[in-house]
Design a protein around this motif. Structure first.
Motif, PDB file in Angstrom:
ATOM      1  N   ILE A   1       0.860  -1.178   0.000  1.00  0.00           N
ATOM      2  CA  ILE A   1       0.000   0.000   0.000  1.00  0.00           C
ATOM      3  C   ILE A   1       0.896   1.227   0.000  1.00  0.00           C
ATOM      4  CG2 ILE A   1      -1.770   1.261   1.288  1.00  0.00           C
ATOM      5  CD1 ILE A   1      -2.548  -1.446   2.548  1.00  0.00           C
ATOM      6  N   THR A   2       0.681   2.129  -0.934  1.00  0.00           N
ATOM      7  CA  THR A   2       1.563   3.288  -1.052  1.00  0.00           C
ATOM      8  C   THR A   2       0.772   4.592  -1.090  1.00  0.00           C
ATOM      9  OG1 THR A   2       1.564   3.102  -3.476  1.00  0.00           O
ATOM     10  CG2 THR A   2       3.321   1.971  -2.284  1.00  0.00           C
ATOM     11  N   ARG A   3       1.462   5.670  -0.777  1.00  0.00           N
ATOM     12  CA  ARG A   3       0.872   7.001  -0.763  1.00  0.00           C
ATOM     13  C   ARG A   3       0.222   7.305  -2.112  1.00  0.00           C
ATOM     14  NH1 ARG A   3       1.465  12.063   1.805  1.00  0.00           N
ATOM     15  NH2 ARG A   3       1.340  13.822   0.376  1.00  0.00           N
ATOM     16  N   GLY A   4      -0.999   7.816  -2.068  1.00  0.00           N
ATOM     17  CA  GLY A   4      -1.713   8.189  -3.285  1.00  0.00           C
ATOM     18  C   GLY A   4      -2.646   7.123  -3.812  1.00  0.00           C
ATOM     19  N   ASP A   5      -2.527   5.881  -3.312  1.00  0.00           N
ATOM     20  CA  ASP A   5      -3.424   4.814  -3.766  1.00  0.00           C
ATOM     21  C   ASP A   5      -4.876   5.182  -3.469  1.00  0.00           C
ATOM     22  OD1 ASP A   5      -1.263   3.345  -4.522  1.00  0.00           O
ATOM     23  OD2 ASP A   5      -1.464   1.782  -2.992  1.00  0.00           O
ATOM     24  N   GLN A   6      -5.750   4.857  -4.395  1.00  0.00           N
ATOM     25  CA  GLN A   6      -7.172   5.100  -4.173  1.00  0.00           C
ATOM     26  C   GLN A   6      -7.727   4.080  -3.184  1.00  0.00           C
ATOM     27  OE1 GLN A   6      -9.443   5.526  -7.748  1.00  0.00           O
ATOM     28  NE2 GLN A   6     -11.366   5.926  -6.685  1.00  0.00           N
ATOM     29  N   VAL A   7      -8.651   4.535  -2.359  1.00  0.00           N
ATOM     30  CA  VAL A   7      -9.273   3.673  -1.355  1.00  0.00           C
ATOM     31  C   VAL A   7     -10.779   3.677  -1.580  1.00  0.00           C
ATOM     32  CG1 VAL A   7      -9.682   3.310   1.109  1.00  0.00           C
ATOM     33  CG2 VAL A   7      -7.464   4.173   0.323  1.00  0.00           C
ATOM     34  N   TYR A   8     -11.374   2.504  -1.513  1.00  0.00           N
ATOM     35  CA  TYR A   8     -12.818   2.369  -1.666  1.00  0.00           C
ATOM     36  C   TYR A   8     -13.448   2.088  -0.305  1.00  0.00           C
ATOM     37  CZ  TYR A   8     -11.554   2.024  -6.573  1.00  0.00           C
ATOM     38  OH  TYR A   8     -11.038   2.283  -7.817  1.00  0.00           O
ATOM     39  N   LEU A   9     -14.625   2.643  -0.086  1.00  0.00           N
ATOM     40  CA  LEU A   9     -15.318   2.494   1.191  1.00  0.00           C
ATOM     41  C   LEU A   9     -16.576   1.657   1.013  1.00  0.00           C
ATOM     42  CD1 LEU A   9     -15.043   6.192   2.443  1.00  0.00           C
ATOM     43  CD2 LEU A   9     -13.477   4.296   2.888  1.00  0.00           C
ATOM     44  N   LYS A  10     -16.801   0.737   1.944  1.00  0.00           N
ATOM     45  CA  LYS A  10     -17.949  -0.160   1.851  1.00  0.00           C
ATOM     46  C   LYS A  10     -18.527  -0.405   3.240  1.00  0.00           C
ATOM     47  CE  LYS A  10     -19.201  -4.868   0.382  1.00  0.00           C
ATOM     48  NZ  LYS A  10     -18.673  -6.159  -0.148  1.00  0.00           N
ATOM     49  N   GLN A  11     -19.830  -0.215   3.378  1.00  0.00           N
ATOM     50  CA  GLN A  11     -20.482  -0.465   4.662  1.00  0.00           C
ATOM     51  C   GLN A  11     -20.496  -1.958   4.987  1.00  0.00           C
ATOM     52  OE1 GLN A  11     -24.026   2.070   3.397  1.00  0.00           O
ATOM     53  NE2 GLN A  11     -24.099   2.335   5.616  1.00  0.00           N
TER      54      GLN A  11
ATOM     55  N   SER B   1     -17.237   6.338  11.984  1.00  0.00           N
ATOM     56  CA  SER B   1     -18.006   5.377  11.190  1.00  0.00           C
ATOM     57  C   SER B   1     -19.460   5.792  10.977  1.00  0.00           C
ATOM     58  CB  SER B   1     -17.937   3.983  11.821  1.00  0.00           C
ATOM     59  OG  SER B   1     -18.541   3.960  13.100  1.00  0.00           O
ATOM     60  N   ALA B   2     -20.112   6.343  11.997  1.00  0.00           N
ATOM     61  CA  ALA B   2     -21.514   6.743  11.838  1.00  0.00           C
ATOM     62  C   ALA B   2     -21.640   7.857  10.805  1.00  0.00           C
ATOM     63  CB  ALA B   2     -22.095   7.191  13.178  1.00  0.00           C
ATOM     64  N   GLY B   3     -20.728   8.830  10.857  1.00  0.00           N
ATOM     65  CA  GLY B   3     -20.764   9.932   9.901  1.00  0.00           C
ATOM     66  C   GLY B   3     -20.482   9.477   8.484  1.00  0.00           C
ATOM     67  N   VAL B   4     -19.468   8.623   8.305  1.00  0.00           N
ATOM     68  CA  VAL B   4     -19.122   8.136   6.967  1.00  0.00           C
ATOM     69  C   VAL B   4     -20.223   7.233   6.429  1.00  0.00           C
ATOM     70  CG1 VAL B   4     -17.462   6.788   5.625  1.00  0.00           C
ATOM     71  CG2 VAL B   4     -16.651   8.356   7.394  1.00  0.00           C
ATOM     72  N   SER B   5     -20.806   6.411   7.297  1.00  0.00           N
ATOM     73  CA  SER B   5     -21.912   5.549   6.881  1.00  0.00           C
ATOM     74  C   SER B   5     -23.087   6.386   6.383  1.00  0.00           C
ATOM     75  CB  SER B   5     -22.342   4.662   8.052  1.00  0.00           C
ATOM     76  OG  SER B   5     -23.312   3.729   7.645  1.00  0.00           O
ATOM     77  N   ALA B   6     -23.370   7.493   7.083  1.00  0.00           N
ATOM     78  CA  ALA B   6     -24.460   8.381   6.664  1.00  0.00           C
ATOM     79  C   ALA B   6     -24.141   9.038   5.324  1.00  0.00           C
ATOM     80  CB  ALA B   6     -24.697   9.445   7.733  1.00  0.00           C
ATOM     81  N   LEU B   7     -22.881   9.399   5.114  1.00  0.00           N
ATOM     82  CA  LEU B   7     -22.469   9.988   3.832  1.00  0.00           C
ATOM     83  C   LEU B   7     -22.673   8.990   2.691  1.00  0.00           C
ATOM     84  CD1 LEU B   7     -19.149  11.712   4.978  1.00  0.00           C
ATOM     85  CD2 LEU B   7     -21.178  12.903   4.139  1.00  0.00           C
TER      86      LEU B   7
END
Length: 230
Positions: free
Chosen positions: A153-163, A192-198
């Motif tokens: 994992i390196t600086r600048g890599d894209q990250v995906y978010l999943k509930q 987590s609650a804030g990101v989940s709501a987003l």
């Protein structure tokens, strides 16, 4: 800033050395004057080893002050330090503002496991947060002393978010996935609650790896930056 109903909030986070869990043990509010009260996590945190702050012994009381409480102000660098200009520049401050400095620096000290974080309360506004990825030690299966496996994992890599709504410990849990779809950690529970709501609102969240430090322990080896435009 995290402003709700005209009040500016900060959460006080405590991390257990035993379980490595992070708890929201209190909230500091600025609304003309300062208010501090313990948060809903505090009793669970006490069972995990947290000791109520000496000057705030009543778990149910709302403490008020016209000035920032000394116990929190003392965690900040002295405004008379010779290098204070450098410190202010680091946190993008033109002048010394103890509340904003508390918010931006977190006021962490090596003598305890407390820090302040800027919560995500208004999910309709622009959001930008930089944070350490939680749960890295479990997913990278490292020794807990360094992050040799973080080289993938390196600086600048894209990250995906999943509930992960069926998470046994947090029904607002949000997984963090690498570009190849592998889970390498979680959004910290205090966000987590804030990101989940987003995510549920369909907001366009852009998340990348901000920094990787293999010399730090696995609780602080990977830092991410998350941004949501208004």
């Amino acid at each position: 800033m995290s402003i709700k109903d005209g009040k500016d909030y900060l959460y006080l986070i405590w991390k257990s050395e035993k379980s490595r869990k992070q708890y929201i043990v209190g909230q500091l509010i600025k609304n003309g004057q300062y208010e501090f009260q313990y948060y809903s996590d505090v009793e669970t945190a006490i069972n995990d080893g947290f000791m109520p702050l000496l000057c705030f012994q009543d778990l149910n009381k709302v403490y008020k002050s016209d000035k920032l409480f000394p116990i929190f102000a003392s965690r900040l660098p002295d405004r008379k330090r010779k290098d204070i200009k450098k410190i202010l520049d680091k946190y993008d401050l033109e002048e010394y503002d103890e509340y904003i400095l508390l918010k931006r620096s977190g006021a962490r000290l090596p003598i305890d496991s407390l820090e302040f974080i800027d919560p995500i309360l208004d999910t309709d506004q622009a959001v930008k947060r930089i944070f350490y990825v939680a749960g890295v030690r479990h997913y990278l299966e490292c020794s807990g002393k360094n992050c040799e496996k973080a080289t993938e994992i390196t600086r600048g890599d894209q990250v995906y978010l999943k509930q992960e709504k069926d998470n046994a410990y947090d029904n607002n849990a949000v997984q963090m996935l690498s570009e190849d779809g592998k889970v390498f950690g979680y959004v910290p529970r205090y966000y987590s609650a804030g990101v989940s709501a987003l995510l549920e609102k369909g907001r366009n969240i852009v998340c990348h790896i901000y920094n990787v430090d293999q010399n730090k322990n696995c609780n602080e080896c990977i830092k991410a930056i998350m941004e949501v435009k208004k």
